[in-house]
Enzyme design. Structure first.
Site, PDB file in Angstrom:
ATOM      1  N   LYS A   1      26.218  -2.802   2.841  1.00 60.74           N
ATOM      2  CA  LYS A   1      24.905  -2.036   3.197  1.00 60.74           C
ATOM      3  C   LYS A   1      23.720  -3.246   2.972  1.00 60.74           C
ATOM      4  CE  LYS A   1      26.843   2.222   1.932  1.00 60.74           C
ATOM      5  NZ  LYS A   1      26.494   3.475   1.466  1.00 60.74           N
TER       6      LYS A   1
ATOM      7  N   HIS B   1      27.411   5.696  11.119  1.00 56.70           N
ATOM      8  CA  HIS B   1      27.277   5.621   9.585  1.00 56.70           C
ATOM      9  C   HIS B   1      26.253   6.847   9.341  1.00 56.70           C
ATOM     10  CE1 HIS B   1      26.618   4.907   5.325  1.00 56.70           C
ATOM     11  NE2 HIS B   1      27.815   4.509   5.221  1.00 56.70           N
TER      12      HIS B   1
END
Ligand code: PGA
Length: 249
Positions: free
Chosen positions: A11, A94
């Protein structure tokens, strides 16, 4: 037999120093040959990660891509650019992209198609929120997100995806789905894939994501339809991530 796949998604975390740490850790620690491993750093670190992973069996991934091939799209990254850094996997759909960046099913399909056109492997993320689970909508939501992409692809394209089931309520919360909760949804996904094509259902890898860690990975991976993991927080520590990779072997 489906080869387990462990994917670490950093991330918006990490640093050049962490890239080097992972390169060293993978060079020093052998991975089981029965497991495939990929790491997904933030885009600015792709080149450094590519260099750090050279000589290791670990593949490189990217967190997102533009559906457009090129042009006036400030801030975006094309599939062809990712391909230049030997990126193999790219996340699409996502839940953080869906909820914070308004990527709907059509946008997810467009990204999956752009990835496939460049020879990348889209990792399609699907998952329900806590409210949806409590309302008994888990299967409908998850299969709806799956169909929104798979209906838009042909037989040959469908075989080239990986699917990650990530219950939104388990992402970054420390609250993991139990092995049986995860297995139930994975089995439903595989059954739905079987309606497209039996061979597709047999071969396509289904990852679990959502607070997977070294101490719960083995029991999740022991489920018959869980073929690997998409790991967020626990992919930021070399020992923790390597332990998960080992437990998949
Ligand atoms: P987490 O993230 O492992 O930190 O829960 C998983 C993901 O978002 O892919």
């Amino acid at each position: 037999m489906r080869m387990p796949l462990i994917v670490g998604n950093w991330k918006m975390n990490g640093s050049l120093e962490l890239v080097e740490q992972f390169g060293t850790a993978f060079a020093e620690t052998g991975l089981p040959s029965s497991v495939e491993v990929a790491l997904i750093p933030p885009a600015p670190y792709l080149a450094a990660m590519q260099a750090a992973l050279a000589g290791t069996p670990v593949a490189l991934g990217a967190q997102t891509l533009s559906p457009e091939p090129k042009g006036a799209h400030t801030g975006e990254i094309s599939a062809a650019m990712l391909d230049e850094f030997d990126v193999r996997y790219v996340l699409v759909g996502h839940s953080e992209r869906r909820s914070m960046y308004h990527e709907d099913d059509a946008a997810v399909l467009a990204r999956a198609k752009a990835a496939l056109a460049a020879g990348l492997v889209p990792v399609l993320c699907v998952g329900e929120t806590l409210e949806q689970r409590e309302a008994g909508q888990t299967e409908a939501v998850v299969l709806g997100q799956l169909e929104a992409v798979f209906d838009g692809l042909d037989d040959e394209q469908r075989k080239r995806l990986v699917v990650a089931y990530e219950p939104v309520w388990a992402i970054g919360t420390g609250r993991t789905a139990t092995p049986s909760q995860a297995q139930e949804v994975h089995a439903a996904i595989r059954a739905r894939l079987g309606e497209y094509d039996g061979d597709l259902a047999e071969k396509l890898r289904l990852l679990y994501g959502g607070s997977m860690k070294a101490d719960n990975a083995a029991e999740l991976l022991a489920e018959p339809d869980i073929d690997g993991g998409l790991i967020g927080g626990a992919s930021l520590k070399t020992n923790e991530f390597l332990a998960i990779c080992q437990s998949a072997g």
